[in-house]
Write an enzyme that holds these catalytic residues in place. Structure first.
Site, PDB file in Angstrom:
ATOM      1  CE  LYS A   9      -2.293  -0.325   4.083  1.00 22.65           C
ATOM      2  NZ  LYS A   9      -1.854  -1.252   4.535  1.00 22.65           N
ATOM      3  NE  ARG A  84      -3.923   0.092   9.672  1.00 23.64           N
ATOM      4  CZ  ARG A  84      -2.861   0.499   9.292  1.00 23.64           C
ATOM      5  NH1 ARG A  84      -2.913   1.766   8.914  1.00 23.64           N
ATOM      6  NH2 ARG A  84      -2.028  -0.119   9.390  1.00 23.64           N
ATOM      7  NE  ARG A 121       6.893  -3.001   6.108  1.00 22.43           N
ATOM      8  CZ  ARG A 121       5.462  -2.675   6.231  1.00 22.43           C
ATOM      9  NH1 ARG A 121       4.858  -2.372   5.070  1.00 22.43           N
ATOM     10  NH2 ARG A 121       4.920  -2.718   7.384  1.00 22.43           N
ATOM     11  NE  ARG A 148       6.446   0.001   9.763  1.00 29.45           N
ATOM     12  CZ  ARG A 148       5.234   0.084   9.372  1.00 29.45           C
ATOM     13  NH1 ARG A 148       5.211   0.709   8.146  1.00 29.45           N
ATOM     14  NH2 ARG A 148       4.232  -0.153  10.041  1.00 29.45           N
ATOM     15  NE  ARG A 159       1.786  -3.974  11.404  1.00 27.94           N
ATOM     16  CZ  ARG A 159       2.801  -3.614  10.557  1.00 27.94           C
ATOM     17  NH1 ARG A 159       3.799  -4.295  10.560  1.00 27.94           N
ATOM     18  NH2 ARG A 159       2.725  -2.687   9.560  1.00 27.94           N
TER      19      ARG A 159
HETATM   20  P1  AMP Z   1       1.144   1.746   9.038  1.00 26.61           P
HETATM   21  O1  AMP Z   1       2.400   2.635   8.624  1.00 26.61           O
HETATM   22  O2  AMP Z   1      -0.098   2.288   7.873  1.00 26.61           O
HETATM   23  O3  AMP Z   1       1.270   0.253   8.887  1.00 26.61           O
HETATM   24  O4  AMP Z   1       0.496   2.272  10.310  1.00 26.61           O
HETATM   25  C1  AMP Z   1       1.334   1.810  11.585  1.00 26.61           C
HETATM   26  C2  AMP Z   1       0.769   1.781  12.698  1.00 26.61           C
HETATM   27  O5  AMP Z   1      -0.178   3.001  12.865  1.00 26.61           O
HETATM   28  C3  AMP Z   1      -0.261   0.842  12.713  1.00 26.61           C
HETATM   29  O6  AMP Z   1      -0.117  -0.438  13.126  1.00 26.61           O
HETATM   30  C4  AMP Z   1      -1.550   1.251  13.814  1.00 26.61           C
HETATM   31  O7  AMP Z   1      -1.106   1.078  15.324  1.00 26.61           O
HETATM   32  C5  AMP Z   1      -1.320   3.085  13.442  1.00 26.61           C
HETATM   33  N1  AMP Z   1      -2.354   3.555  12.456  1.00 26.61           N
HETATM   34  C6  AMP Z   1      -2.032   4.046  11.286  1.00 26.61           C
HETATM   35  N2  AMP Z   1      -3.330   4.171  10.656  1.00 26.61           N
HETATM   36  C7  AMP Z   1      -4.194   3.978  11.545  1.00 26.61           C
HETATM   37  C8  AMP Z   1      -5.508   4.050  11.596  1.00 26.61           C
HETATM   38  N3  AMP Z   1      -6.340   4.380  10.376  1.00 26.61           N
HETATM   39  N4  AMP Z   1      -6.246   3.513  12.412  1.00 26.61           N
HETATM   40  C9  AMP Z   1      -5.780   3.233  13.640  1.00 26.61           C
HETATM   41  N5  AMP Z   1      -4.635   3.076  13.696  1.00 26.61           N
HETATM   42  C10 AMP Z   1      -3.613   3.592  12.648  1.00 26.61           C
END
Ligand code: AMP
Length: 207
Positions: A9, A84, A121, A148, A159
């Site tokens: 994504k 999400r 990653r 990460r 996750r």
């Molecule tokens: P990502 O970089 O998109 O994988 O997001 C990393 C982390 O940020 C996720 O595992 C969540 O803990 C938090 N996060 C990002 N976007 C959201 C969202 N829309 N709703 C809730 N938590 C989020």
């Protein structure tokens, strides 16, 4: 842009946004950045994010509401990692002006591939650009690459579980809409990008 963790994504959203010259809005990125400036948000969100769980809907919806109010989103934007949850999906419908088409692209990837990709990653410690273990330094700025903190095996499992429980239902919520498309994410990056581009063009009726 929807899809499970590791679907690509972030990479595809950045690429698509660059090609259309619209802002790329990643809620994960914004949260990681804002946490550094805001000790209260850091206190609330760090443990949740490091455990692979979702930050409160109110916090994330607030971030998106403020971002979409900025003038650079007027001609379009790409949302990456939002919505999400069903509550976020409903909030997004309310945030958009009537008549603004919300194109929803779901990137589908089998679970075994996701786990392999998340293990490999890396992210640039300096500029935050995504990368993989096949590289030694960041392709964008030459900075050092690190895993990460939420990509370790236990957190990855959590996750994926959270994705299946809280995010997969929104794919069903959108699937009925004529503006929904799913794309095969288990192909080379360029092929996925081309499929996303044609899916969006087909929905908007433009090239
Ligand atoms: P990502 O970089 O998109 O994988 O997001 C990393 C982390 O940020 C996720 O595992 C969540 O803990 C938090 N996060 C990002 N976007 C959201 C969202 N829309 N709703 C809730 N938590 C989020």
């Amino acid at each position: 842009m929807l899809g499970p963790p590791g679907a690509g994504k972030g990479t595809q959203a950045a690429r698509f946004a660059r090609s259309r010259q619209v802002p790329h809005i990643s809620t994960g990125e914004v949260l990681r950045r804002e946490r550094e400036k805001d000790p209260e948000l850091d206190r609330q969100a760090r443990a949740t994010m490091d455990a692979g769980r979702l930050v409160d809907d109110d916090v994330v919806i607030g971030i998106v509401r403020r971002r979409l109010a900025q003038p650079d989103t007027r001609d379009g934007f790409v949302l990456d990692g939002f919505p999400r949850t069903l509550m976020q999906a409903e909030a997004l419908d309310h945030l958009l002006d009537d008549g603004v088409p919300l194109v929803v692209v779901d990137i589908e990837v089998p679970e075994e591939t996701l786990i392999e990709r998340l293990r490999a990653r890396r992210v640039c410690a300096r500029c935050g650009a995504p990368a993989t273990a096949a590289l030694t330094t960041c392709g964008a700025c030459g900075g050092p690459l690190i895993p990460r903190s939420d990509d370790d095996d236990r957190v990855v499992q959590e996750r994926l579980r959270v994705y299946a429980e809280q995010t997969q239902p929104i794919v069903e919520f959108y699937r009925r809409r004529p503006t929904f498309r799913s794309v095969d994410g288990d192909q080379p990056q360029d092929a996925v990008a081309a499929d996303i581009s044609s899916a969006v063009a087909a929905v908007l009726g433009v090239q």
